[in-house]
Write an enzyme that holds these catalytic residues in place. Structure first.
Site, PDB file in Angstrom:
ATOM      1  CG  ASN A  76      10.248  -3.008  -0.632  1.00 53.62           C
ATOM      2  OD1 ASN A  76      10.613  -1.582  -0.457  1.00 53.62           O
ATOM      3  ND2 ASN A  76      10.702  -3.564  -1.225  1.00 53.62           N
ATOM      4  CG  ASP A  77       6.555  -0.623  -2.950  1.00 53.21           C
ATOM      5  OD1 ASP A  77       7.907  -0.625  -3.030  1.00 53.21           O
ATOM      6  OD2 ASP A  77       5.937  -1.094  -3.885  1.00 53.21           O
ATOM      7  CB  VAL A  78       3.597   0.812   2.896  1.00 51.62           C
ATOM      8  CG1 VAL A  78       2.523   0.125   1.789  1.00 51.62           C
ATOM      9  CG2 VAL A  78       4.373  -0.416   3.447  1.00 51.62           C
ATOM     10  CB  SER A 123       6.280  -1.962  -6.969  1.00 52.74           C
ATOM     11  OG  SER A 123       7.407  -1.672  -5.993  1.00 52.74           O
TER      12      SER A 123
END
Lengths: 457, 96
Positions: free
Chosen positions: A383-385, A424
């Protein structure tokens, strides 16, 4: 005399084997050889230590080795690859605890220690104890036994006082105080400090902390090696201390966080600012059959796996899908972000477990230019990456973090369990992009459906 | 041991550690951390010496704990590192 020569020579050989072993671990081709060399060094050093003159308690020694080694052997053989980071934390904590216990015995002993020896004994004890209790907390958090990350100024203040207390007691000990109560207070304060400094750190930052504790244990072992006049311990300990520090820095850099930031500031502590950016648009869903067609007729596919894939145990299915696609002539590569999984390189281990050869796996710097030429990028459990906000949105908490540019591929398929934000809690613009399709479902089930879909074509 | 000789050993070991790691690819970071974790399992020999010199019951107990923990560090560290590295294979190698 000859016995002492044999012991010293063996320690020397062991130290050489450790350094050569670590060196060999720097390439996948020789890595396995490296750990075997280091293992041979360890066995040699352990065996000759029995030959030291004037030792007692041999029975206790053997029982402790068999018990400690046995427990570790069984747990190490059983642990799942996904749980590897917390298991490394446990073994590391044991090393720190051992160093602290050695210091305690030296400080309790009758003989007078030289000032420098005393200082390093106390320093090693402090560091080892913090690494011990800190690693236990790191394990408990990654294992899900502790879910909260309490963080407040009051807690930091209390922690600071306890840390100062431990240092003050340590200084008194180093000045030659031999009071048992003082010694106990010193270890207690150091232990509590280790707990309190690790408790507020969130799961995502934990790998950096484990790596830091690994380096710290190395230092503690090196210092206690000096106290015991044992060069093998000094060399091995300091080598690990130095390499562990470098590794910690590399990890923190990959996550775009400074070490001080990880330790003293919470991730998303100022959450108020981020909710403002409403991404607008909607997510487009795709079903597995259509996604399978898209993949089967592509030329180049890049798969971006994240920890979510490992949790769903989908790596074996993903590799099966990859082999099917390759049989059809599709070029498939895996792109791994430095912090995919729970620590750098963890995802490589998980893919290797499923049988993916390491030459199909590319890291961020190698692969980022290739996304523009890829027909389909498949994001599974990450997700965040892959969040473009890291490039464009200055208000985002992850702004500036290096990401995989999956949004530059012709199409992007995101396999995701639901519409929510991830670990996150940061909204991901990628999911709303024009060329992104969402394939909802559990990773393993989605991968099975894709396999079935490709097979029918 | 002479203080300055120890200082030289610390300095050279630190340089060696730094150099050895600096060329490691990201894909090996986890096994490498595990491997370096195994290497500081050498604390086991220090623990054995500490227990070997223990005289009082308190010292024996602390020494026993030290050896127990040190052995756990060494054995556990080795087994998990070996398990991880065993799986790394290239396309050319035969898979089981």
């Amino acid at each position: 005399m000859t016995l002492s020569l044999l012991i010293q020579t063996s320690y020397f050989v062991a130290a050489v084997l450790f350094i050569l072993g670590l060196k060999a671990m720097s390439s996948p081709k020789t890595a396995r050889r490296g750990v075997i060399w280091a293992g041979a060094g360890m066995v040699l050093a352990t065996v000759v230590t029995f030959l030291h003159e004037g030792l007692h308690n041999y029975a206790l020694m053997v029982i402790a080795i068999v018990a400690g080694g046995g427990v570790a052997w069984v747990s190490a053989k059983r642990v799942a690859m996904t749980d590897m980071p917390q298991m490394i934390a446990v073994y590391n904590g044991m090393g720190g605890g051992a160093a602290a216990a050695i210091a305690a015995n030296e400080l309790l002993a009758d003989h007078v220690l030289a000032p420098v020896v005393l200082v390093l004994a106390v320093l090693g004890a402090l560091i080892g104890t913090v690494a011990f209790t800190g690693s236990v907390i790191a394990f408990a958090k990654l294992q899900g036994l502790i879910r909260k990350s309490p963080r407040s100024t009051a807690l930091q203040l209390v922690n600071l006082l306890i840390g100062l207390g431990a240092v003050a007691a340590g200084v008194a000990l180093a000045l030659g105080q031999t009071d048992v109560a003082l010694l106990a207070a010193f270890f207690a304060a150091a232990a509590v400090f280790g707990v309190l400094i690790t408790l507020p750190i969130g799961g995502a930052d934990m790998p950096v902390v484990i790596s830091l504790f690994n380096a710290l244990t190395g230092l503690a072992v090196g210092f206690e090696g000096f106290v015991l006049g044992n060069p093998a311990m000094m060399i091995a300990g300091i080598v690990v201390g130095a390499s562990g520090t470098l590794l910690t820095q590399l990890m923190a850099k990959a996550m775009n966080r400074s070490l001080g930031n990880v330790l003293f500031a919470g991730f998303g502590a100022d959450e108020g600012t981020e909710s403002a950016g409403d991404s607008g648009g909607t997510m487009k869903a795709i079903d597995a059959t259509d996604a399978a067609i898209m993949l089967a007729y592509a030329n180049r596919v890049i798969i971006v796996p994240g920890y979510g894939m490992a949790v769903a145990q989908a790596q074996h299915k993903i590799w099966e899908l990859t082999e099917l696609l390759e049989d059809r002539g599709v070029k498939v590569k895996f792109a791994i972000h430095p912090v995919a999984g729970r620590m750098p390189g963890h995802m490589n281990v998980l893919l290797a477990e499923a049988g993916v050869p390491y030459d199909k796996i590319a890291d961020l710097e190698e692969i980022n230019a290739e996304f523009a030429r890829a027909d389909v990028a498949v994001v599974i459990g990450a997700n965040d990456v892959v969040n473009p906000a890291a490039r464009s949105n200055k208000d985002s908490p992850i702004y500036g973090m290096p990401i995989l540019n999956v949004d530059q591929a012709q199409h992007c398929i995101v396999i995701k369990r639901g519409k929510g934000t991830g670990f996150s809690g940061i909204e991901n613009e990628l999911f709303f992009a024009e060329n992104t399709s969402m394939l909802y479902g559990d990773g393993q089930k989605a991968a099975s459906e894709l396999i079935a879909g490709v097979k029918t074509l | 041991m002479e203080g300055f000789i120890a200082l030289y050993i610390f300095m050279l070991a630190a340089v060696a550690g730094y150099e050895v790691i600096s060329k490691v690819p990201v894909i090996l970071h986890t096994p490498l951390m595990s491997g370096s974790n195994f290497v500081h399992g050498i604390v086991l020999i220090g623990a054995m010496i500490a227990l070997g010199h223990a005289e009082t019951v308190a010292q024996q107990v602390i020494g026993f704990i030290a050896v127990f923990l040190g052995a756990g560090n060494a054995v556990g560290g080795y087994v998990v590192t070996e398990r991880m590295l065993e799986m790394f294979k290239s396309s050319g190698e035969k898979r089981t």
